[in-house]
Design an enzyme around this catalytic site. Sequence first.
Site: not given
Length: 443
Positions: A233, A237, A97, A235
């Site tokens: 960020d 999400d 993340s 990834d």
Amino acid sequence: MPRLFGTSGIRGVANREVDPLLAMKVGLGLARLVGSSGRVVVGRDTRTSGGMLESALLSGLLSGGCTAVRVGTVPTPVLAFATRRWRAKAGVMITASHNPPEYNGLKCWDGEGAAFTPEREQELEGEMGRGGGVEWRRVGRTEERDPVGEYLRWVLDRFPLRGGHRVAVDCGNGAASRVTPFLLREGGCTVLSLNGFPSGGFPGRGPEPSPASLSDLSALVVSGGAELGFAHDGDADRIAVVDDRGRFVQPDRLLALVASHLVGRGERVVTTVDASRVVEEWVERKGGKVVRTKVGDVSVARALREGGGKFGGEPSGAWIFPEAHLAPDGPLAAVMVLRMLEEEGRRLSELLEEVPSYPLLREKLPCSPAEGEEKMERLRRGYARLRGVTGAEEVDGLRISFEEGSWVLVRPSGTEPCLRLTCEAREEGEARRRMKEVLSLIV
Ligand code: MG
């Protein structure tokens, strides 16, 4: 057996140890959990250790008889989308993340495209302890497939843009590089791209968007004459936003604005215990209701799934649009912000002017999980001695309320070895005082 997953569902991010043997066991355990003839979608963000972990995970899945569908580097929401769309039994995202480049971990998704709940993770842990793979004849195989084109069409068919926007996008060298600039261009926008090439060391600004790390994006919005700037960020999400004047938008205020735009009378919005009360104020003005959950997108998704709701979001910038799916989705969030501007017919800075800004302090206190537990215990025993306490609740950690309307939340982080402290008050001095008082009980 130690818990393998943090509350965020990401294994391994807490200790920086990226363990391929564990990834292999997760693969085998997952094959046992979903059945050996099942298909499992596997994706990763741009981290340097991603390929190594993927190979190990695939070994486990294949030895358990599963077909592994490799989608390569994609944002987490695209992995979740593909898992549901292709009717796979599960999905695994290899990502840490927003954490630094040396971290990595695994996050599992069910066939509905929702993150594994802690209960499901526990079942998986149970399977990981049990025996070996299938006989040689039934060993699984890999397929390769790219879901990005399907995802772009799916988003824009459901949530079309009128287009004509000029926007800056900072992908931070993360997984969004393959999606957000293309999604917005497909939607008729002119995109000024920053840190838009995938790179596992995140050389541009690191994987976590913050006011300091987005200074280049702010400058680009101003110099490029953009309407606003988006950042994600590692990834993707999560979303962070810079307004048309190049100012980092405080996430709680943006959350309140988007939630109140989407919610109708009698409808629900879900947010977490650490969000500003401005979310209630703004949503209730529209006749909506706010439900608060534990911190973490998994808790938000669960509340939406069980009780319904128009929108769910965390101050971290993880936003869920249940009409689309139950995964927090950064690229979709960018589209939804632009749709809000189109429907309201105003600039973001104008819309934000009306949203109050309460001083909100967030701090982290590094400590081991054991130290953290000991500090939490000290706090539970001692908080009643602070002046002006009116109550405390334990939805997640301990949230102490004070007579002047301030509150302080102390909770162990789900992703890092630390305690997180959040304090909101009517004015800055009061917030600092309350934070200091609470800290004095545990430091
Ligand atoms: Mg993330």
